[in-house]
Design a protein around this motif. Structure first.
Motif, PDB file in Angstrom:
ATOM      1  N   GLY A  75       0.835  -1.206   0.000  1.00  0.00           N
ATOM      2  CA  GLY A  75       0.000   0.000   0.000  1.00  0.00           C
ATOM      3  C   GLY A  75       0.863   1.247   0.000  1.00  0.00           C
ATOM      4  N   ILE A  76       0.180   2.380  -0.049  1.00  0.00           N
ATOM      5  CA  ILE A  76       0.902   3.660  -0.071  1.00  0.00           C
ATOM      6  C   ILE A  76       0.161   4.684   0.796  1.00  0.00           C
ATOM      7  N   SER A  77       0.908   5.717   1.202  1.00  0.00           N
ATOM      8  CA  SER A  77       0.208   6.910   1.681  1.00  0.00           C
ATOM      9  C   SER A  77       0.534   8.012   0.694  1.00  0.00           C
ATOM     10  N   PHE A  78      -0.424   8.912   0.492  1.00  0.00           N
ATOM     11  CA  PHE A  78      -0.214  10.015  -0.445  1.00  0.00           C
ATOM     12  C   PHE A  78      -0.431  11.329   0.288  1.00  0.00           C
ATOM     13  N   CYS A  79       0.572  12.207   0.193  1.00  0.00           N
ATOM     14  CA  CYS A  79       0.492  13.519   0.847  1.00  0.00           C
ATOM     15  C   CYS A  79       0.539  14.589  -0.251  1.00  0.00           C
ATOM     16  N   PRO A  80      -0.606  15.230  -0.539  1.00  0.00           N
ATOM     17  CA  PRO A  80      -0.655  16.180  -1.659  1.00  0.00           C
ATOM     18  C   PRO A  80       0.270  17.376  -1.468  1.00  0.00           C
ATOM     19  N   ARG A  81       0.678  17.661  -0.226  1.00  0.00           N
ATOM     20  CA  ARG A  81       1.475  18.851   0.068  1.00  0.00           C
ATOM     21  C   ARG A  81       2.935  18.722  -0.354  1.00  0.00           C
ATOM     22  N   GLU A  82       3.450  17.479  -0.489  1.00  0.00           N
ATOM     23  CA  GLU A  82       4.897  17.352  -0.727  1.00  0.00           C
ATOM     24  C   GLU A  82       5.293  17.818  -2.127  1.00  0.00           C
ATOM     25  N   GLY A  83       6.588  18.071  -2.293  1.00  0.00           N
ATOM     26  CA  GLY A  83       7.061  18.544  -3.584  1.00  0.00           C
ATOM     27  C   GLY A  83       8.561  18.714  -3.571  1.00  0.00           C
ATOM     28  N   HIS A  84       9.036  19.597  -4.417  1.00  0.00           N
ATOM     29  CA  HIS A  84      10.484  19.799  -4.509  1.00  0.00           C
ATOM     30  C   HIS A  84      10.779  21.153  -5.135  1.00  0.00           C
ATOM     31  N   ALA A  85      12.044  21.558  -5.030  1.00  0.00           N
ATOM     32  CA  ALA A  85      12.499  22.788  -5.676  1.00  0.00           C
ATOM     33  C   ALA A  85      13.922  22.532  -6.153  1.00  0.00           C
ATOM     34  N   ASN A  86      14.492  23.508  -6.846  1.00  0.00           N
ATOM     35  CA  ASN A  86      15.828  23.303  -7.406  1.00  0.00           C
ATOM     36  C   ASN A  86      16.891  23.843  -6.446  1.00  0.00           C
ATOM     37  N   PRO A  87      17.670  22.940  -5.811  1.00  0.00           N
ATOM     38  CA  PRO A  87      18.646  23.392  -4.811  1.00  0.00           C
ATOM     39  C   PRO A  87      19.769  24.247  -5.410  1.00  0.00           C
ATOM     40  N   LEU A  88      19.961  24.164  -6.721  1.00  0.00           N
ATOM     41  CA  LEU A  88      21.022  24.982  -7.338  1.00  0.00           C
ATOM     42  C   LEU A  88      20.592  26.441  -7.455  1.00  0.00           C
ATOM     43  N   LEU A  89      19.280  26.690  -7.328  1.00  0.00           N
ATOM     44  CA  LEU A  89      18.787  28.061  -7.481  1.00  0.00           C
ATOM     45  C   LEU A  89      18.442  28.750  -6.162  1.00  0.00           C
ATOM     46  N   VAL A  90      17.998  27.970  -5.171  1.00  0.00           N
ATOM     47  CA  VAL A  90      17.406  28.625  -3.989  1.00  0.00           C
ATOM     48  C   VAL A  90      18.444  29.438  -3.203  1.00  0.00           C
ATOM     49  N   GLY A  91      19.554  28.802  -2.824  1.00  0.00           N
ATOM     50  CA  GLY A  91      20.574  29.509  -2.028  1.00  0.00           C
ATOM     51  C   GLY A  91      21.151  30.723  -2.764  1.00  0.00           C
ATOM     52  N   PRO A  92      21.607  30.547  -4.028  1.00  0.00           N
ATOM     53  CA  PRO A  92      22.153  31.697  -4.760  1.00  0.00           C
ATOM     54  C   PRO A  92      21.140  32.827  -4.947  1.00  0.00           C
ATOM     55  N   THR A  93      19.860  32.478  -5.092  1.00  0.00           N
ATOM     56  CA  THR A  93      18.860  33.543  -5.257  1.00  0.00           C
ATOM     57  C   THR A  93      18.686  34.318  -3.952  1.00  0.00           C
TER      58      THR A  93
END
Ligand code: FAD
Length: 403
Positions: free
Chosen positions: A168-186
């Motif tokens: 089985g699975i659990s599904f959490c609609p809130r999860e996701g991701h971003a680009n770590p190469l952009l966040v800190g430098p921005t």
């Protein structure tokens, strides 16, 4: 290359000698340091940030970019007591708050950071793991995080790409991701626009507490001395080493982790996939490659060496990925890299001002891509408010002792 990276890289002042004095000196140019610099500068604080290499080169630029909002394998123990469940619920509440910050971050920094909220799936292979998944789901719901349990045909219809025989699975609609190469430098770029002085190739070598002088701290770097009223140790995996110079013993450890990336394939995997019982995070990026990680170790080597990869970790990681998503079987791996991850012994952030050394602050958090910007914002609020008016959570205390 984004406007921000071009702007940052072409800023020659980063390589000049640092100023001789400042109000706040941040040591470390990872996500914790750069986001803190931004939030402090927004409140008009005079900030200098020093980084011994380049911005975002260590954990903040080598991580997998996942938002971890669901409770993960390393946080769970079998037969949890009510107090352990309450501790986990408080961690989930922190994650729910972090999700709200990420909702608005691209707007706040006026930049594309590759933020996507496409949901996260946590798989269970056995009935025993299903039990853990159900416990986890209950704690998350009590903390206000939406999640759903799916099994059998319902699971297969929802995620037809997963191995059909999973329990089985659990599904959490809130999860996701971003680009770590952009966040800190921005963050760094936006902080520099607000007056923060960034100095790279500038490492803190020693730190002393001064008495009876205008400034409280004297930090000796490879580019001369900087005196500061307040210091923030945001040195990631090296936070403990730096704090030890002033006799502080932080409850933390470090570990080398690796991440893999494959060749691109037609986009089909919208949600991130994790495993409740084995080490796996797996996502398809928006340039169609698959990023596969989940906490497999790399070989510890002292700085300035880079932790090297361990082949058994790569093959072990890929074996779990294939068990869960068999259709990856002919997808080629193109690169494996590693980074150094700092964790705390109780998995709580170390955040705030030392009671033993007033003016000395620490900013460190294990799931630092997910939580880093939010805890930096909390620390900035503490540092810019009138003394005593903002309190940080007691369990994040710098001087705490962990058994
Ligand atoms: C492989 C890997 C995968 C990960 N995946 C995820 C994920 O998917 N999701 C998630 O939430 N978290 C993830 N993490 C954790 C996350 O990346 C870190 O918690 C976070 O980036 C920590 O940020 P930081 O700024 O504290 O540390 P860092 O990014 O390591 O920055 C610290 C900086 O301090 C500098 N420094 C150190 N000592 C000195 C000194 N004496 N003088 C000057 N500068 C100094 C270092 O050079 C470094 O640039 C992962 C970590 C790794 C390693």
């Amino acid at each position: 290359m984004s406007e921000f990276l071009v702007g940052y890289l072409s800023n020659q002042s980063n390589h000049e000698d640092p100023p001789r004095e400042c109000d706040v000196l941040i040591i470390g140019g990872g996500l914790l340091g750069t986001s803190l610099a931004y939030y402090l500068a927004k409140e008009g604080t005079d900030v200098t940030l020093i980084e011994r290499e380049e911005i975002n080169r260590e954990a903040s630029g080598t991580n997998a970019g996942s938002f971890h909002f669901q409770i993960a394998l390393h946080q769970l123990t079998p037969n949890m007591t009510n107090s352990e469940k309450e501790r986990l619920a408080s961690e989930v509440r922190l994650q729910v708050d972090a999700a709200k910050l990420w909702d608005n971050l691209e707007q706040e920094l006026d930049a594309d950071l590759g933020v996507h909220f496409d949901g996260g799936i946590m798989v269970a292979e056995t009935e025993e793991e299903m039990g853990v998944l159900r416990d986890k789901d209950e704690i998350e719901k009590s903390a206000g995080l939406e999640s759903h349990i799916l099994t059998g045909d319902e699971m297969r219809a929802f995620a037809p790409y997963l191995a059909p025989d999973l329990a089985g699975i659990s599904f959490c609609p809130r999860e996701g991701h971003a680009n770590p190469l952009l966040v800190g430098p921005t963050y760094a770029y936006r902080a520099a626009e607000r007056g923060v002085r960034f100095r790279t190739d500038c490492g803190a070598e020693s730190i002393e507490v001064l008495t009876g002088e205008k400034h409280r701290f004297k930090v000796t770097t490879n580019k001369g001395v900087i005196k500061a009223n307040r210091v923030v140790n945001a040195a990631g995996a090296w936070t403990g080493e730096l704090a030890a110079q002033l006799g502080l013993k932080l409850p933390m450890g470090l570990s080398g982790l690796h991440v893999n990336v494959t060749e691109p394939r037609e986009y089909f995997l919208k949600s991130m996939v994790q495993h409740i019982g084995r080490r796996l995070t797996l996502k398809q990026t928006h340039n169609n490659t698959f990023i596969i990680g989940g906490g497999w170790p790399s070989r510890p080597e002292p700085y300035p060496k880079r932790y090297s990869n361990i082949w058994n970790s790569t093959s072990g990681n890929l074996a779990v990925a294939l068990r869960v998503l068999p259709m990856l079987k002919d997808v080629k791996l193109i690169r494996t890299w590693s980074g150094v991850w700092a964790y705390t012994l109780d998995f709580k952030p170390i955040l705030g001002e030392s009671e033993r050394i007033p003016g000395y602050h620490v900013a460190m958090v294990p799931t630092g891509f997910t939580l880093g910007p939010m805890v930096a914002q909390m620390l900035s609020e503490y540092m810019t408010a009138p003394k005593g008016s903002v309190k940080l959570p007691e369990e994040f205390r710098v001087d705490r002792e962990v058994a």
